[in-house]
Design a protein around this motif. Sequence first.
Motif, PDB file in Angstrom:
ATOM      1  N   VAL A  91       7.334  -6.571  -3.460  1.00  0.00           N
ATOM      2  CA  VAL A  91       5.842  -7.262  -2.284  1.00  0.00           C
ATOM      3  C   VAL A  91       7.310  -7.950  -1.665  1.00  0.00           C
ATOM      4  CG1 VAL A  91       6.075  -7.605  -4.909  1.00  0.00           C
ATOM      5  CG2 VAL A  91       8.067  -9.175  -4.583  1.00  0.00           C
ATOM      6  N   PHE A  92       8.850  -8.524  -0.768  1.00  0.00           N
ATOM      7  CA  PHE A  92       9.592  -8.253   0.145  1.00  0.00           C
ATOM      8  C   PHE A  92       8.795  -7.972   1.875  1.00  0.00           C
ATOM      9  CE2 PHE A  92      12.052  -9.452   3.227  1.00  0.00           C
ATOM     10  CZ  PHE A  92      12.717 -10.619   3.231  1.00  0.00           C
ATOM     11  N   TYR A  93       8.341  -6.473   2.089  1.00  0.00           N
ATOM     12  CA  TYR A  93       8.154  -5.977   3.065  1.00  0.00           C
ATOM     13  C   TYR A  93       6.788  -5.854   2.916  1.00  0.00           C
ATOM     14  CZ  TYR A  93      13.218  -5.364   3.609  1.00  0.00           C
ATOM     15  OH  TYR A  93      14.516  -5.540   4.266  1.00  0.00           O
ATOM     16  N   ASN A  94       5.992  -5.104   2.070  1.00  0.00           N
ATOM     17  CA  ASN A  94       4.804  -5.150   2.369  1.00  0.00           C
ATOM     18  C   ASN A  94       3.437  -6.106   2.202  1.00  0.00           C
ATOM     19  OD1 ASN A  94       4.944  -2.288   1.821  1.00  0.00           O
ATOM     20  ND2 ASN A  94       5.958  -2.513   0.437  1.00  0.00           N
ATOM     21  N   THR A  95       2.976  -6.224   3.189  1.00  0.00           N
ATOM     22  CA  THR A  95       2.047  -7.028   3.198  1.00  0.00           C
ATOM     23  C   THR A  95       0.309  -7.909   1.924  1.00  0.00           C
ATOM     24  OG1 THR A  95       1.919  -6.036   5.893  1.00  0.00           O
ATOM     25  CG2 THR A  95      -0.069  -7.186   5.208  1.00  0.00           C
ATOM     26  N   PRO A  96       0.487  -6.611   1.560  1.00  0.00           N
ATOM     27  CA  PRO A  96      -0.292  -6.808   0.480  1.00  0.00           C
ATOM     28  C   PRO A  96       0.325  -7.795  -0.387  1.00  0.00           C
ATOM     29  CG  PRO A  96      -0.826  -4.717   0.815  1.00  0.00           C
ATOM     30  CD  PRO A  96      -0.263  -4.678   1.646  1.00  0.00           C
TER      31      PRO A  96
END
Length: 670
Positions: A230-235
């Motif tokens: 959840v930190f790195y991904n755009t969605p």
Amino acid sequence: MDTASRSDEVPAGPQPLPRGATAIAPIVHRADVDGLRALAVLAVFFFHLRISGFTGGFAGVDVFFVISGFLITQIVAAEIEAGCFSLAQFYSRRARRLLPAFFMTLAVSSVAAFLLFAPQHMESFAGSLLAATFGVSNVLFWRESGYFDLGARIKPLLHTWSLSVEWQFYLVWPLLLTLLWIVSRRRVFWPVLAMAISGFCLILAFQDGSFWLLSGTRAADWIADGRATVFYNTPFRVFEFACGATLVWLRKPPSVIAHEFIALLGLAIIGGGIFFLDGGAAPPAWNVLPPTLGAAMMLYAGRSQWVSLVLRNKPTAYIGRISYSLYLVHWPVIVFCDYALLRPLSPTETVLAGFLAFALAVLMFHLVEQPCRAGRGFVSPPRLALAGIVSFALVSWSMRDGLPWRVPSVAAGTELADSVALKAITGSLGCPDFCEFGNLKSPRKILVVGDSHVDHYTRALEELGGKDFHFLLAQAGNCYFGANLQTRTNGAVTQHCRVATDQAARWLKAGGISAIVQAQRWPGYRNLLERKTDGVAVDAPDLGKLFPMMLMDVAKLYADFRGPVILIGHAPNTNLICDVRPHYFPLPCPAPSLSEHVAFEAAFRAFASHSSFQLVDPVQTICSRTECRATDGAGHSLYVDDHHLSVFGARLIVPKIIGKLRDDLAVASR
């Protein structure tokens, strides 16, 4: 990292409104937005400099995303409403705004990496350079976020993950807004609000790494580390962007007092997040929520006069205007300074690095960012983008082997200057979470458990004891093996930890085990343990308390086992980088400390007084009273990195393990 700007994004003049269109507030420059940028970038800056008190400085990135969502949505929506929106012009403005300073950062970082980085670190830099160039570094760093990932503080382009998220947002958001405008017209607010709520629910669903819809699938392994996912991904950043976007259509209260109150509350929430949030303690959703809501409230309270004085003053607004350049340069400066010194910066060095980063940011803002934004660049934005992509793709390709020719002949042997040769001397057999090796017909079964500090002995164990023993290996990097405690990996025990520990338990339960060998990087679990029963964190930064607690927990794990148990201490650290980095200019090589080993030996002596466990300590073999060796008699490196042994290092330790096994089992058979 918010990279939107009002000054270069004003729509191309008034146009007749399509019938039924919703009016958008006129776009005017707001000094308080510059101040909010300054607050966000300084939070990140001080967090990365390890300034005391800024434990939640990472929240600055959330603030940037909210600002970006607000400004980009206002710009695009105003142009769509005016009937003059052009996707080509939007991307051209974005390229003119972002790429010159970005490419300058990549170029200078490439030169610094060439001068400083060891071959294996240069290889990693080449991969991150290519990913950053194509706007996907967030995906790369997400996939690398496991245990064997290089430490964050030797990744000078790690901060580009947020730029990649922004660019992915730019790629999709204008198209989505256009579609919503066509379908919804006056009701764009509600779909955007629904996206904000759905985005937060998405974080809640994935943050523990066990989303039920993906249970049992290969994708479940990809999201096992929910915090990194959840930190790195755009969605999972849609929540911040959409929260900012909703403000474009949200009707503001008429009362100035209401604006003052909302601004004060928003500023307090952001400040509380910066000073009190802890990225490793709270679930990601609750780390994201305060700065996002606080930033949205500050943007919403556009008529605030008194509270926003904190943000609208000239020094703060100036820092906000250079925030993009400061964000770009500060992290590489910190990383390369750390790498050159091979230690964290001292307080004085931290201040100097901070001033250096700020000075470079000012220079880049005035000499690169501003002139190119004003249209005084050498080439048009499309040509600049193409030239940069091609150039840095070629630079990345040229660095792909780590450029070992930069490293002179060194005492530790030529294998350290060649990443391929370095991999060839690894001490690991390359087993996954568990496997069996050695003489599989031997009745003398040896259970071998632990993290990567047991795995680096497996190749030598097979070489030196494979004829006599049947080894059953259960290992998982960064995974603690104990009775009541387990690894706390960003709030969740990862899948490979569960697989390895469950397999070790099955082998023990099945019986037939003659002896147990366990090795771990014992001091590496200072703040990584939790209770198995309720998941409560067990932090023990004091080694005098940590080691006895771990040893007693391991003893409970094997309470019903009646054979010999051999524990292996962790290998001493080494400054391997000193031998493998280029020697263009002299750099310091501090001596590794043995304080951790002294503390572990003391804890084991007290523990062994009421147990039958035995200890094999690598320090006694590798170190003398004055220093620890980095090579063997033939000049081969004993290490493959700062704390993992090569097969040559393992061959010095494993004979002591095999000797104890033979002695113990010989006694047991009498």
